[in-house]
Scaffold this active site. Structure first.
Site, PDB file in Angstrom:
ATOM      1  N   HIS A 214       0.822  -1.199   0.000  1.00 26.89           N
ATOM      2  CA  HIS A 214       0.000   0.000   0.000  1.00 26.89           C
ATOM      3  C   HIS A 214       0.869   1.268   0.000  1.00 26.89           C
ATOM      4  O   HIS A 214       0.627   2.218  -0.747  1.00 26.89           O
ATOM      5  CB  HIS A 214      -0.933  -0.001   1.215  1.00 26.89           C
ATOM      6  CG  HIS A 214      -1.894   1.134   1.221  1.00 26.89           C
ATOM      7  ND1 HIS A 214      -1.946   2.062   2.227  1.00 26.89           N
ATOM      8  CD2 HIS A 214      -2.840   1.518   0.321  1.00 26.89           C
ATOM      9  CE1 HIS A 214      -2.890   2.958   1.956  1.00 26.89           C
ATOM     10  NE2 HIS A 214      -3.444   2.645   0.810  1.00 26.89           N
ATOM     11  N   HIS A 218       1.217   4.090  -3.250  1.00 30.46           N
ATOM     12  CA  HIS A 218       1.079   5.552  -3.161  1.00 30.46           C
ATOM     13  C   HIS A 218       2.373   6.269  -3.532  1.00 30.46           C
ATOM     14  O   HIS A 218       2.346   7.432  -3.936  1.00 30.46           O
ATOM     15  CB  HIS A 218       0.595   5.961  -1.765  1.00 30.46           C
ATOM     16  CG  HIS A 218      -0.886   5.725  -1.583  1.00 30.46           C
ATOM     17  ND1 HIS A 218      -1.843   6.605  -2.035  1.00 30.46           N
ATOM     18  CD2 HIS A 218      -1.567   4.692  -1.034  1.00 30.46           C
ATOM     19  CE1 HIS A 218      -3.059   6.135  -1.762  1.00 30.46           C
ATOM     20  NE2 HIS A 218      -2.917   4.973  -1.157  1.00 30.46           N
ATOM     21  N   HIS A 242      -7.856  -0.145  -4.618  1.00 31.18           N
ATOM     22  CA  HIS A 242      -8.494  -0.122  -3.291  1.00 31.18           C
ATOM     23  C   HIS A 242      -9.755  -0.996  -3.264  1.00 31.18           C
ATOM     24  O   HIS A 242     -10.071  -1.607  -2.248  1.00 31.18           O
ATOM     25  CB  HIS A 242      -8.778   1.321  -2.862  1.00 31.18           C
ATOM     26  CG  HIS A 242      -7.519   2.085  -2.526  1.00 31.18           C
ATOM     27  ND1 HIS A 242      -6.792   2.754  -3.470  1.00 31.18           N
ATOM     28  CD2 HIS A 242      -6.849   2.240  -1.358  1.00 31.18           C
ATOM     29  CE1 HIS A 242      -5.726   3.309  -2.897  1.00 31.18           C
ATOM     30  NE2 HIS A 242      -5.730   3.010  -1.617  1.00 31.18           N
ATOM     31  N   GLU A 354      -9.830  11.358  -4.652  1.00 32.77           N
ATOM     32  CA  GLU A 354      -8.656  11.118  -3.790  1.00 32.77           C
ATOM     33  C   GLU A 354      -8.188  12.339  -3.007  1.00 32.77           C
ATOM     34  O   GLU A 354      -7.958  12.153  -1.793  1.00 32.77           O
ATOM     35  CB  GLU A 354      -7.507  10.547  -4.644  1.00 32.77           C
ATOM     36  CG  GLU A 354      -6.388  10.001  -3.785  1.00 32.77           C
ATOM     37  CD  GLU A 354      -5.249   9.426  -4.623  1.00 32.77           C
ATOM     38  OE1 GLU A 354      -5.290   9.488  -5.852  1.00 32.77           O
ATOM     39  OE2 GLU A 354      -4.310   8.936  -3.994  1.00 32.77           O
ATOM     40  N   HIS A 369     -11.281  11.944   0.096  1.00 33.28           N
ATOM     41  CA  HIS A 369     -10.601  10.767   0.642  1.00 33.28           C
ATOM     42  C   HIS A 369      -9.477  11.148   1.604  1.00 33.28           C
ATOM     43  O   HIS A 369      -9.398  10.646   2.726  1.00 33.28           O
ATOM     44  CB  HIS A 369     -10.074   9.901  -0.510  1.00 33.28           C
ATOM     45  CG  HIS A 369      -8.998   8.962  -0.098  1.00 33.28           C
ATOM     46  ND1 HIS A 369      -7.661   9.267  -0.183  1.00 33.28           N
ATOM     47  CD2 HIS A 369      -9.059   7.720   0.456  1.00 33.28           C
ATOM     48  CE1 HIS A 369      -6.956   8.246   0.277  1.00 33.28           C
ATOM     49  NE2 HIS A 369      -7.773   7.302   0.662  1.00 33.28           N
ATOM     50  N   HIS A 373      -9.312  10.557   5.741  1.00 32.99           N
ATOM     51  CA  HIS A 373      -8.182   9.932   6.452  1.00 32.99           C
ATOM     52  C   HIS A 373      -7.746  10.825   7.607  1.00 32.99           C
ATOM     53  O   HIS A 373      -7.527  10.346   8.721  1.00 32.99           O
ATOM     54  CB  HIS A 373      -6.985   9.751   5.505  1.00 32.99           C
ATOM     55  CG  HIS A 373      -6.902   8.397   4.856  1.00 32.99           C
ATOM     56  ND1 HIS A 373      -6.269   7.333   5.437  1.00 32.99           N
ATOM     57  CD2 HIS A 373      -7.367   7.943   3.666  1.00 32.99           C
ATOM     58  CE1 HIS A 373      -6.346   6.268   4.628  1.00 32.99           C
ATOM     59  NE2 HIS A 373      -7.014   6.624   3.541  1.00 32.99           N
ATOM     60  N   HIS A 409     -12.819   3.163   3.279  1.00 34.21           N
ATOM     61  CA  HIS A 409     -12.699   2.869   1.852  1.00 34.21           C
ATOM     62  C   HIS A 409     -13.969   2.255   1.270  1.00 34.21           C
ATOM     63  O   HIS A 409     -14.222   2.392   0.074  1.00 34.21           O
ATOM     64  CB  HIS A 409     -11.441   2.047   1.564  1.00 34.21           C
ATOM     65  CG  HIS A 409     -10.280   2.955   1.267  1.00 34.21           C
ATOM     66  ND1 HIS A 409     -10.101   3.537   0.035  1.00 34.21           N
ATOM     67  CD2 HIS A 409      -9.306   3.441   2.054  1.00 34.21           C
ATOM     68  CE1 HIS A 409      -9.053   4.336   0.067  1.00 34.21           C
ATOM     69  NE2 HIS A 409      -8.544   4.295   1.286  1.00 34.21           N
TER      70      HIS A 409
HETATM   71 CU1  CUO Z   1      -4.559   4.059  -0.156  1.00 42.05          CU
HETATM   72 CU2  CUO Z   1      -6.964   5.585   1.628  1.00 42.05          CU
HETATM   73  O1  CUO Z   1      -5.174   4.931   1.586  1.00 42.05           O
HETATM   74  O2  CUO Z   1      -5.799   5.456  -0.088  1.00 42.05           O
END
Ligand code: CUO
Length: 685
Positions: A214, A218, A242, A354, A369, A373, A409
């Site tokens: 993960h 990113h 995701h 995002e 998004h 978080h 998510h």
């Molecule tokens: Cu990969 Cu929420 O963490 O995007």
């Protein structure tokens, strides 16, 4: 010889919390840091005398740096060294972008090296690690050099704090050359107990490889700067990668007698799931805080991070996104309508949700998004009155540990699924492959009955030494326990009554029953399909048997690449760490299939052979590297290598008149019942 080598750049990652002038790497090299690069006490400690003193203690080589003027201009406002860097915080992202832009703007490698040394000396270590990693991955001169895996540099993001404490003690009280060091075992249940039903999934959420994947995803698909973010179908891949994590997690939950993840739809509801990570920051007093049950998100006002938004903002952004989906178009910054077409709608939405720099209108559609978080990550200190930093939810290397990650998510995925449900179901002619039929499908584990898969626990070791700052060097290993499966082979019998052609084989697996034991209907089951593999085959005329091994999956990377020098304990000490690069992105192979149950978890294995002529993507760039995890990570420097929508054929609701998977099928598809057996508590070491 020039000092601007990839090897020397890699030294800048070593022991990230130690100052720049301490010996670097196992060869204890000294970087000759220009005086003007340092400030305050570090300037004194970098004096000629002090450097000579360190040389006396076994350092092997000096590496020169030809200073460049004003690298500090790239840092109008810097992040404190002990602050937690988070890509989800726009201010931090902007800081990283400035550094990345500055590095990529250097006219030659000598200047790139000199600028990198300056940033290493002056930046927050996590910010530095991220910015240099992205810059190296995207600079033509350095993209082939390999980077250290994150868990070896920042073990506090991956390992129980107690283990790190014991590792330090072990290093201090033993002599490496005498082979006195023991390997430290990690308690599998370090973060919670069975009183919490969510703890049943800790093996998935806290899996080191899952979290590395993960983080790496990113890193390869940053939201900024724009020219780096601008990769083929990145918004769609954000959705798909995701979505697949959720499909995998839900199947894993079913195996553990838990129901599917509940969407976090109401941002003002108390969050039932608690999480206490037990991770301890090594470089400062700022630990990874936990979250008790029923915490409630608050408006965020954190001046230190220039982070200000209200829960109402989140609601407004979400509502605007749903409005856009209902209307079929979005509004760009000029007030113009941009249609969400069948081809690019999901990509546009992915970048808006995002939100990346490719968002069509960030002021209007916001940053849903990332701010979700941050709202959860700061739930314990929304206005920074306790000077506490973000929880694990604020870092892409740690977020997947927390049960609430999946609830967040699911809410994000709901936006994408709502959009997908506006698209017409694929008509038979789009699914069909004329004259091609799949006759048989099975999987085989050697020496076992057909259509039975097996998982078990395995113990592996990892070397922590590069991330344990301010102590003697020398390998120190810790054992961790992870899921693994017995390798298997897919056997697919295909007949082709037409001419010689190419086909794309798409293999998925899904639960057969829901959490109540009812047979899943297509409209639900399609979201639970987990991709296992996708590859091209030549179809000669007649009938043929396609055999494909599980370890060639287009979703995963091999265990050794995920974990680098984890794996087996290697002889001797002081060896150079293995490295990795873009190719580090990929689902960890040991997690390819769900855990299953001791009595055999019933699944449906699905295969489709689609017409390659409809799947092919024109791309004349020569790069063909790192394609072995292309399903979730794409291919470096290339277009996404499949023209179909990601998740095809399960990315949409079915055509009318279809309610079951069987009704959905066309002759070029096949389904087989498979059971996944978990081989109990025996641990393979
Ligand atoms: Cu990969 Cu929420 O963490 O995007």
């Amino acid at each position: 010889m020039s000092a601007a080598t990839a090897d020397n750049l890699l030294l800048l990652f070593d022991r990230p919390n130690e100052p720049i002038f301490t010996p670097k790497g196992n060869e204890k090299k000294i970087i000759q840091v220009p005086e003007e690069y340092l400030r305050g006490r570090y300037k004194e400690l970098n004096s000629a005398d002090a450097v000579e003193y360190r040389f006396a203690s076994g350092s092997s080589e000096r590496i020169p740096v030809k200073p460049i003027p004003n690298p500090g201009l790239a840092l109008p406002e810097s992040l404190k060294k002990d602050a937690k860097f988070s890509l989800f915080i726009p201010l931090h992202e902007q800081m990283a972008t400035q550094v990345i832009d500055f590095l990529l703007g250097m006219k030659n490698m000598e200047d790139f090296w000199a600028a990198a040394v300056y940033f290493r000396a002056n930046l927050n270590p996590q910010l530095f690690n991220y910015a240099l990693s992205v810059a190296m991955l995207h600079s033509p001169e350095t993209q082939d050099s390999d980077l250290y895996p994150l868990h070896s540099l920042f073990p506090e993001k991956f390992f129980d704090g107690e283990v790190l404490y014991r590792a330090r003690e072990e290093v201090e009280i033993t002599r490496p050359e005498a082979d006195e060091r023991i390997t430290i075992d990690i308690d599998r249940n370090f973060s919670g107990s069975d009183l919490d039903i969510e703890h049943r999934l800790a093996y998935f959420r806290e899996d080191i490889g899952v979290n590395l994947h993960h983080w790496h995803w990113h890193l390869v698909y940053p939201t900024s700067p724009r020219d780096i973010a601008d990769k083929d179908r990145r918004g769609e891949l954000f959705f798909y990668m995701h979505q697949q994590i959720l499909a995998r997690y839900n199947m894993e939950r079913f195996c553990n007698n838990l129901s599917r993840v509940k969407r976090l739809t109401n941002f003002r509801d108390p969050i039932r799931e608690a999480y206490f990570p037990k991770l301890t920051a090594t470089q400062s007093s700022k630990n990874w805080v936990g979250r008790g049950s029923n915490a409630v998100m608050q408006d965020i006002s954190r001046p230190e991070e220039n982070l200000f938004f209200d829960i109402q903002h989140l609601e407004r952004w979400r509502d605007r996104l749903f409005d856009a989906i209902d209307l079929g178009y979005v509004i760009n910054t000029k007030g113009e309508k941009v249609q969400l077409t069948e081809k690019n709608g999901i990509d546009i939405l992915g970048n808006m949700v995002e939100a990346s720099d490719l968002s069509i209108n960030k002021p209007y559609y916001g940053n849903l998004h990332n701010m979700l978080h941050m709202a959860i990550a700061n739930i314990h200190d929304p206005d920074f009155r306790h000077l506490e930093f973000a929880s694990v939810m604020g870092d892409s290397a740690t977020a997947m540990r927390d049960p609430v990650f999946y609830r967040l998510h699911m809410a994000i995925d709901d936006i994408f699924q709502t959009y997908k449900s506006t698209l017409p179901g694929y008509p038979v002619q789009e699914l069909y492959f004329r004259n091609v039929r799949v006759n048989k499908l099975s999987v085989q584990v050697e020496g076992k009955d057909e259509n039975q898969l097996f998982t078990f626990w395995k113990k592996s070791a990892v070397n922590l030494s590069n991330g344990l700052d301010f102590i003697e060097r020398g390998a120190i290993y810790t054992n961790f326990i992870h899921l693994q499966h017995q390798p298997f082979t897919y056997n697919i019998e295909v007949s082709n009554q037409g001419s010689e052609r190419k086909g794309t084989v798409r293999i998925f697996i899904a639960p057969k029953y829901d959490e109540r034991g009812e047979t899943l209907l297509y409209k639900d089951q399609r979201k639970f399909f987990v991709e296992l593999d996708r590859f091209t085959v030549d179809l000669s005329k007649g009938t043929q048997m396609i055999k494909r091994k599980s370890e060639h999956s287009s979703v995963t990377i091999p265990f050794e690449r995920t974990y680098r020098d984890l794996g087996k304990k290697r002889p001797g000490f002081g060896e150079r760490l293995e490295r990795f690069n873009f190719c580090g992105c990929g689902w960890p192979h040991n997690m390819l299939i769900a855990k299953g149950t001791e009595t055999g978890y019933p699944c449906q294995l699905f295969v489709m052979v689609s017409n390659f002529a409809d799947d092919e993507v024109e791309d004349d760039s020569s790069s063909d590297e790192c394609k072995d995890a292309m399903s979730y990570c794409g291919v470096r420097n290339k277009k996404y290598p499949d023209a179909r929508a990601m998740g095809f054929p399960f990315d949409r609701n079915a055509r009318e008149d279809v309610t079951t998977l069987e009704e959905f099928m066309t002759p070029n598809m096949k389904v087989t019942d498979v059971k996944i057996f978990h081989l109990g508590n025996k641990i393979d070491s």
